[in-house]
Design a protein around this motif. Structure first.
Motif, PDB file in Angstrom:
ATOM      1  N   ARG A  32       0.865  -1.181   0.000  1.00 51.21           N
ATOM      2  CA  ARG A  32       0.000   0.000   0.000  1.00 51.21           C
ATOM      3  C   ARG A  32       0.901   1.230   0.000  1.00 51.21           C
ATOM      4  NH1 ARG A  32      -2.723   0.905   5.368  1.00 51.21           N
ATOM      5  NH2 ARG A  32      -0.837   2.097   5.748  1.00 51.21           N
ATOM      6  N   LEU A  34       1.026   5.469  -0.016  1.00 51.85           N
ATOM      7  CA  LEU A  34       0.353   6.747   0.212  1.00 51.85           C
ATOM      8  C   LEU A  34       1.143   7.821  -0.520  1.00 51.85           C
ATOM      9  CD1 LEU A  34      -1.824   8.414   1.707  1.00 51.85           C
ATOM     10  CD2 LEU A  34      -0.277   8.519   3.647  1.00 51.85           C
ATOM     11  N   LEU A  46      -4.094  13.872  -2.737  1.00 53.74           N
ATOM     12  CA  LEU A  46      -3.639  12.717  -1.969  1.00 53.74           C
ATOM     13  C   LEU A  46      -4.284  11.465  -2.536  1.00 53.74           C
ATOM     14  CD1 LEU A  46      -2.021  12.128   0.714  1.00 53.74           C
ATOM     15  CD2 LEU A  46      -4.238  12.014   1.804  1.00 53.74           C
ATOM     16  N   ILE A  48      -4.156   6.831  -2.472  1.00 52.97           N
ATOM     17  CA  ILE A  48      -3.667   5.566  -1.945  1.00 52.97           C
ATOM     18  C   ILE A  48      -3.760   4.534  -3.047  1.00 52.97           C
ATOM     19  CG2 ILE A  48      -4.035   3.741  -0.247  1.00 52.97           C
ATOM     20  CD1 ILE A  48      -5.299   5.852   1.554  1.00 52.97           C
ATOM     21  N   GLY A  61      -1.570   5.024  -6.782  1.00 50.74           N
ATOM     22  CA  GLY A  61      -1.729   6.117  -5.814  1.00 50.74           C
ATOM     23  C   GLY A  61      -1.545   7.468  -6.469  1.00 50.74           C
ATOM     24  N   LYS A 132      -0.520   7.943   9.562  1.00 47.89           N
ATOM     25  CA  LYS A 132      -0.075   8.824   8.482  1.00 47.89           C
ATOM     26  C   LYS A 132      -1.199   9.139   7.502  1.00 47.89           C
ATOM     27  CE  LYS A 132       4.759   7.664   8.726  1.00 47.89           C
ATOM     28  NZ  LYS A 132       5.940   7.200   8.049  1.00 47.89           N
ATOM     29  N   ILE A 133      -2.044   8.174   7.192  1.00 50.54           N
ATOM     30  CA  ILE A 133      -3.130   8.402   6.245  1.00 50.54           C
ATOM     31  C   ILE A 133      -4.108   9.430   6.801  1.00 50.54           C
ATOM     32  CG2 ILE A 133      -5.122   7.350   5.090  1.00 50.54           C
ATOM     33  CD1 ILE A 133      -3.521   4.793   4.852  1.00 50.54           C
ATOM     34  N   ARG A 137      -4.882  13.251   5.428  1.00 48.52           N
ATOM     35  CA  ARG A 137      -6.252  13.643   5.043  1.00 48.52           C
ATOM     36  C   ARG A 137      -6.755  14.804   5.889  1.00 48.52           C
ATOM     37  NH1 ARG A 137      -8.929   7.689   4.003  1.00 48.52           N
ATOM     38  NH2 ARG A 137      -8.194   7.485   1.858  1.00 48.52           N
TER      39      ARG A 137
END
Length: 177
Positions: A32, A34, A46, A48, A61, A132-133, A137
């Protein structure tokens, strides 16, 4: 995607995480990523991406981040016009304008988002969560809540002088000592 890169849009990887799904047949390993994209002039997004290979996750992403770009309000000194706070999930972010020459005083995912947006002078703090995500956001939500005072005055149907309580530059210039 090549056309987007030629227009001055660059991307930064905030985090690459290896995720593992356990199923009946065994473990399946995926990645994954980011990603934050921006043009250093007030546009930032932003995204993902998830894939079985790192490069494919980064590409996914990046394309999602390009689709989710927003325009933010910045002053001439490359800072924000006023203080802003925002929450996303358990993450809380506080952004404050800073004097020219202060630099980006922030950490983690917030710093990457702000630098990609083109902000040079700002004070930022991430509160509560270290995810962090959610911090990235929450930073985007805080940046999208920013408004210039002229826009606020126009939306309220007031003159700038009435909203601030100060005289305009033209009125001050006409007064002679």
């Amino acid at each position: 995607m090549k056309n987007e890169n030629q227009k001055g849009i660059n991307h930064k990887v905030i985090e690459i995480r290896r995720v593992c799904k356990v199923s009946k047949g065994g473990k399946s390993l995926n990645f994954r990523a980011l990603i934050v994209v921006g043009n250093q002039k007030g546009i930032v997004g932003l995204g993902i991406g998830k894939a079985s290979q790192v490069l494919n996750a980064i590409k996914k992403g990046q394309s999602r981040a390009i689709q989710n770009r927003i325009q933010i309000a910045m002053t001439r000194t490359k800072t924000i016009p006023h203080k802003s706070e925002a929450n996303f999930g358990a993450a809380q972010v506080m952004l404050r304008p800073a004097a020219p020459g202060s630099g980006v005083i922030a950490g983690g995912a917030i710093r990457t988002v702000l630098e990609t947006a083109g902000i040079k002078n700002i004070l930022a703090k991430q509160l509560r969560s270290k995810n962090k995500i959610n911090n990235a956001r929450a930073t985007l939500v805080a940046l999208s809540n920013l408004r210039f005072i002229t826009v606020t005055a126009k939306n309220r149907g007031l003159s700038l002088e009435k909203l601030t309580g100060r005289k305009s530059y033209e009125e001050i210039k006409d007064v002679k000592p």
